[in-house]
Design a protein around this motif. Structure first.
Motif, PDB file in Angstrom:
ATOM      1  N   GLN A   3       0.847  -1.185   0.000  1.00 17.37           N
ATOM      2  CA  GLN A   3       0.000   0.000   0.000  1.00 17.37           C
ATOM      3  C   GLN A   3       0.883   1.235   0.000  1.00 17.37           C
ATOM      4  O   GLN A   3       1.855   1.302   0.765  1.00 17.37           O
ATOM      5  CB  GLN A   3      -0.917   0.016   1.231  1.00 17.37           C
ATOM      6  CG  GLN A   3      -1.997  -1.064   1.218  1.00 17.37           C
ATOM      7  CD  GLN A   3      -1.441  -2.447   1.536  1.00 17.37           C
ATOM      8  OE1 GLN A   3      -0.646  -2.609   2.460  1.00 17.37           O
ATOM      9  NE2 GLN A   3      -1.838  -3.434   0.755  1.00 17.37           N
ATOM     10  N   VAL A   5       1.068   5.542   0.031  1.00 13.34           N
ATOM     11  CA  VAL A   5       0.373   6.784   0.343  1.00 13.34           C
ATOM     12  C   VAL A   5       1.317   7.945   0.063  1.00 13.34           C
ATOM     13  O   VAL A   5       2.378   8.063   0.695  1.00 13.34           O
ATOM     14  CB  VAL A   5      -0.091   6.826   1.807  1.00 13.34           C
ATOM     15  CG1 VAL A   5      -0.777   8.158   2.099  1.00 13.34           C
ATOM     16  CG2 VAL A   5      -1.028   5.659   2.104  1.00 13.34           C
ATOM     17  N   THR A  90      -0.807  15.445 -11.605  1.00 12.51           N
ATOM     18  CA  THR A  90      -0.974  14.564 -10.460  1.00 12.51           C
ATOM     19  C   THR A  90       0.196  13.597 -10.460  1.00 12.51           C
ATOM     20  O   THR A  90       0.464  12.960 -11.485  1.00 12.51           O
ATOM     21  CB  THR A  90      -2.302  13.803 -10.530  1.00 12.51           C
ATOM     22  OG1 THR A  90      -3.380  14.731 -10.567  1.00 12.51           O
ATOM     23  CG2 THR A  90      -2.465  12.898  -9.314  1.00 12.51           C
ATOM     24  N   TYR A  92       2.144  10.257  -9.049  1.00 10.65           N
ATOM     25  CA  TYR A  92       1.838   8.950  -8.496  1.00 10.65           C
ATOM     26  C   TYR A  92       3.123   8.209  -8.113  1.00 10.65           C
ATOM     27  O   TYR A  92       4.094   8.210  -8.878  1.00 10.65           O
ATOM     28  CB  TYR A  92       1.082   8.096  -9.512  1.00 10.65           C
ATOM     29  CG  TYR A  92      -0.266   8.639  -9.905  1.00 10.65           C
ATOM     30  CD1 TYR A  92      -0.400   9.505 -10.992  1.00 10.65           C
ATOM     31  CD2 TYR A  92      -1.414   8.275  -9.204  1.00 10.65           C
ATOM     32  CE1 TYR A  92      -1.648  10.007 -11.369  1.00 10.65           C
ATOM     33  CE2 TYR A  92      -2.661   8.759  -9.567  1.00 10.65           C
ATOM     34  CZ  TYR A  92      -2.759   9.624 -10.644  1.00 10.65           C
ATOM     35  OH  TYR A  92      -3.995  10.123 -11.013  1.00 10.65           O
ATOM     36  N   TRP A 111       0.170   0.994  -6.878  1.00  7.90           N
ATOM     37  CA  TRP A 111       0.122   2.437  -7.097  1.00  7.90           C
ATOM     38  C   TRP A 111      -0.529   3.155  -5.918  1.00  7.90           C
ATOM     39  O   TRP A 111      -1.430   2.620  -5.266  1.00  7.90           O
ATOM     40  CB  TRP A 111      -0.702   2.737  -8.358  1.00  7.90           C
ATOM     41  CG  TRP A 111      -0.035   2.258  -9.605  1.00  7.90           C
ATOM     42  CD1 TRP A 111      -0.036   0.997 -10.122  1.00  7.90           C
ATOM     43  CD2 TRP A 111       0.787   3.045 -10.479  1.00  7.90           C
ATOM     44  NE1 TRP A 111       0.709   0.941 -11.271  1.00  7.90           N
ATOM     45  CE2 TRP A 111       1.230   2.195 -11.513  1.00  7.90           C
ATOM     46  CE3 TRP A 111       1.174   4.385 -10.497  1.00  7.90           C
ATOM     47  CZ2 TRP A 111       2.047   2.634 -12.554  1.00  7.90           C
ATOM     48  CZ3 TRP A 111       1.987   4.827 -11.525  1.00  7.90           C
ATOM     49  CH2 TRP A 111       2.412   3.955 -12.542  1.00  7.90           C
ATOM     50  N   GLY A 112      -0.053   4.374  -5.683  1.00  4.36           N
ATOM     51  CA  GLY A 112      -0.709   5.239  -4.721  1.00  4.36           C
ATOM     52  C   GLY A 112      -1.878   5.967  -5.364  1.00  4.36           C
ATOM     53  O   GLY A 112      -2.151   5.811  -6.555  1.00  4.36           O
ATOM     54  N   GLN A 113      -2.532   6.793  -4.565  1.00  4.86           N
ATOM     55  CA  GLN A 113      -3.728   7.484  -5.030  1.00  4.86           C
ATOM     56  C   GLN A 113      -3.407   8.779  -5.767  1.00  4.86           C
ATOM     57  O   GLN A 113      -4.276   9.361  -6.435  1.00  4.86           O
ATOM     58  CB  GLN A 113      -4.659   7.794  -3.849  1.00  4.86           C
ATOM     59  CG  GLN A 113      -4.291   9.029  -3.025  1.00  4.86           C
ATOM     60  CD  GLN A 113      -3.042   8.854  -2.186  1.00  4.86           C
ATOM     61  OE1 GLN A 113      -2.499   7.757  -2.047  1.00  4.86           O
ATOM     62  NE2 GLN A 113      -2.574   9.949  -1.594  1.00  4.86           N
TER      63      GLN A 113
END
Length: 121
Positions: A3, A5, A90, A92, A111-113
């Motif tokens: 995960q 972030v 953006t 990532y 991948w992150g958000q």
């Protein structure tokens, strides 16, 4: 699976600096190759920087951006200096399950958000 972030995005004037952070949890961070990608409105996502044992960069950011990793903190950083309006996107963070470099987003597994970076002129 890992995960991811991201944090550190924001609004900055041209010529300014920002540092993005990406903190990982789950799979062992030290066995993951990491990368930063970005996507501007109306454009495809593109490679920015990657790191296995050392960093490598897209030509558009070479000399201005620096990628680094801190295994003790499970974090990868992207220091962005001399920012330009065309850096607006953006951003990532991505992880590969192997310790091999790649500029191909299709070879990244997690991948992150995303975090928004806006550079004003």
């Amino acid at each position: 699976q890992v995960q991811l972030v991201e944090s550190g995005g924001g609004l900055v004037q041209a010529g300014g600096s920002l540092r993005l952070s990406c903190t990982a949890s789950g799979r062992t961070f030290s066995r993951s190759a990491m990368g930063w990608f970005r996507q501007a409105p109306g454009k495809e996502r593109e490679f920015v920087a990657g790191i296995v044992w050392s960093g490598y960069y897209a030509d558009s950011v070479k000399g201005r951006f620096t990628i680094s990793r801190d295994s003790a903190k499970n974090t990868v950083y992207l220091q962005m200096n001399s920012l330009k309006p065309e850096d607006t996107a953006t951003y990532y963070c991505a992880a590969r399950r192997v310790m091999l470099s790649s500029r191909d987003e299709g070879e990244y597994d997690d991948w992150g958000q995303g975090t928004q970076v806006t550079v004003s002129s």
